[in-house]
Design an enzyme around this catalytic site. Structure first.
Site, short mmCIF file in Angstrom:
data_model
loop_
_atom_site.label_atom_id
_atom_site.label_comp_id
_atom_site.label_asym_id
_atom_site.label_seq_id
_atom_site.Cartn_x
_atom_site.Cartn_y
_atom_site.Cartn_z
N ASP A 1 -0.37 -8.17 0.35
CA ASP A 1 -0.18 -7.45 -0.90
C ASP A 1 0.08 -8.42 -2.06
OD1 ASP A 1 -0.31 -4.62 -0.26
OD2 ASP A 1 1.45 -5.00 1.00
N MET B 1 -3.31 -5.92 -6.23
CA MET B 1 -2.74 -4.94 -7.16
C MET B 1 -2.45 -5.69 -8.45
SD MET B 1 -0.31 -3.03 -4.42
CE MET B 1 -0.40 -4.44 -3.34
N MET C 1 -4.44 4.83 -1.36
CA MET C 1 -3.00 4.59 -1.50
C MET C 1 -2.28 5.91 -1.30
SD MET C 1 -2.63 1.38 -1.96
CE MET C 1 -0.86 1.46 -2.16
N HIS D 1 -2.47 -7.54 6.38
CA HIS D 1 -2.59 -7.01 5.03
C HIS D 1 -1.71 -7.84 4.08
CE1 HIS D 1 -3.39 -3.66 2.20
NE2 HIS D 1 -2.13 -3.83 1.80
N SER E 1 1.38 -4.94 7.08
CA SER E 1 1.55 -5.46 5.72
C SER E 1 2.68 -6.49 5.72
CB SER E 1 1.89 -4.33 4.76
OG SER E 1 2.31 -4.90 3.54
N ASP F 1 -2.87 3.27 2.96
CA ASP F 1 -1.82 2.27 2.71
C ASP F 1 -0.61 2.91 2.06
OD1 ASP F 1 -0.37 -0.01 2.18
OD2 ASP F 1 -1.79 -0.84 0.74
N MET G 1 0.74 -8.72 -6.03
CA MET G 1 1.19 -7.93 -7.20
C MET G 1 1.49 -8.87 -8.36
SD MET G 1 3.73 -5.24 -5.34
CE MET G 1 3.37 -4.59 -3.70
N HIS H 1 -5.07 -7.33 -0.63
CA HIS H 1 -5.00 -6.15 -1.49
C HIS H 1 -4.51 -6.58 -2.88
CE1 HIS H 1 -2.87 -1.96 -2.14
NE2 HIS H 1 -3.86 -2.16 -2.98
C1 DX5 Z 1 2.42 -0.91 -1.55
C2 DX5 Z 1 1.63 -1.87 -0.70
C3 DX5 Z 1 1.67 -1.53 0.73
C4 DX5 Z 1 3.04 -1.63 1.36
C5 DX5 Z 1 3.09 -0.72 2.54
O1 DX5 Z 1 2.17 -1.15 -2.88
O2 DX5 Z 1 0.28 -1.87 -1.10
O3 DX5 Z 1 0.75 -2.32 1.47
O4 DX5 Z 1 3.36 -2.93 1.77
O5 DX5 Z 1 4.37 -0.72 3.04
P1 DX5 Z 1 4.93 0.48 3.94
O6 DX5 Z 1 4.06 0.55 5.15
O7 DX5 Z 1 6.32 0.02 4.26
O8 DX5 Z 1 4.88 1.73 3.12
ZN ZN Z 2 -1.17 -2.84 0.26
#
Ligand code: DX5
Ligand code: ZN
Length: 211
Positions: free
Chosen positions: A32, A65, A134, A30, A7, A170, A34, A63
Site C-alpha cells: 500500500d 493510492m 475498495m 500487497h 497487505s 481490498d 499512500m 497499490h
Molecule cells: C487501505 C489499504 C488496504 C489495507 C487493508 O487503504 O488499501 O490494503 O491495508 O487492510 P485490512 O485488511 O486490515 O482492512
Molecule cells: Zn490496498
C-alpha cells in the site's frame, strides 16, 4: 478458491524481513503506497519495495493510492512491482498510466473507491489485468467492510466474464465475509489485519483461501 494478497501495511515494520517470510504461503504481497494527498496517510515508497524484493518470491501487488501516479510508475516498476494498480479517482489519464505500466513489462490494475460506480471501469476492461474493489475508504488498515461492495463485485464479475482479469477486494476482509465475497465473484482477496493479526499466518492464508 481465491488467491490471497496479505497487505504489508498491517505487518510489524520493525521486523519486515521475518514478517514477509511469514506470509510465503500466499500468492501475492500487497504493498500500500499512500501520499498524504490522495489519502490522508503516508506509507512506503519504492526504496522499501526494492529492499524487500530479494526477500520474497511472491507476486508484488503495488497499490498506488497517490495523485499523479504517472510521475511515479517508473520507480515502482523498477523497484520490483509485478502488478501496479492506480485509482480511477486520481487526476492522471488512466490510459496513459496503463500504457506506462505495460512499457516496463508490468501488469496494470485499476482500483475503485467505495463511492465510484463500476461503470468507471468499463473503458479499460480490455487493457487491465486486475481490478481492485475498495471495500473501505482508502487510507487506513483495520476498517470495517462496507456491505454494498458485494453488489459491485457481482456486477463487475459479470462484466469481466471471459476476460483474463483478476477481481480483487481490498479492505475489511475477514474469515466471516471471505466466502460470501468468493460467491460474489472475487478471485483474489487483500487482507491486512486478518493475516498479520493472526498468530499463524499460514493458517490464516489457508482459511482465507478456503482450504
Ligand atoms: C487501505 C489499504 C488496504 C489495507 C487493508 O487503504 O488499501 O490494503 O491495508 O487492510 P485490512 O485488511 O486490515 O482492512
Ligand atoms: Zn490496498
Amino acid at each position: 478458491m481465491v488467491q490471497v494478497s496479505p497487505s504489508l501495511l498491517a505487518a510489524d515494520f520493525s521486523n519486515l524481513r521475518e514478517e514477509i517470510k511469514s506470509v510465503n504461503a500466499a500468492e501475492f504481497l500487497h504493498l500500500d503506497v499512500m501520499d498524504g494527498h490522495f489519502v490522508p496517510n503516508l506509507t512506503i515508497g519504492p526504496c522499501v519495495i526494492s529492499s524487500i524484493r530479494s526477500h520474497s518470491d511472491l507476486v508484488f501487488d503495488t497499490h498506488l493510492m497517490i495523485d499523479n501516479p504517472l510521475k511515479y510508475i517508473e520507480p515502482f516498476a523498477k523497484a520490483g512491482s509485478d502488478y501496479i494498480t492506480v485509482h480511477a479517482e486520481q487526476p492522471d489519464d488512466i490510459t496513459e498510466c496503463i500504457r506506462l505500466i505495460e512499457s516496463f513489462g508490468k501488469k496494470p490494475g485499476l482500483a475503485i473507491s467505495p463511492d465510484t460506480p463500476v461503470s468507471a471501469l468499463i473503458p479499460y476492461l480490455d487493457c487491465i489485468s486486475m481490478i481492485t474493489v475498495m471495500s473501505v475508504y482508502p487510507g487506513f488498515g483495520g476498517q470495517k467492510f462496507i456491505e454494498s461492495s458485494y453488489e459491485k463485485i457481482k456486477k463487475i464479475s459479470t462484466m469481466i466474464t471471459g476476460k483474463n482479469i483478476l477481481l480483487s477486494v481490498d479492505g475489511g476482509v475477514d474469515f466471516q465475509n471471505v466466502r460470501k465475497l468468493e460467491e460474489a465473484g472475487v478471485t483474489m482477496v487483500v487482507a491486512g489485519s486478518t493475516v498479520f493479526g493472526h498468530e499463524n499466518r499460514e493458517e490464516a492464508i489457508r482459511i482465507l483461501r478456503g482450504e
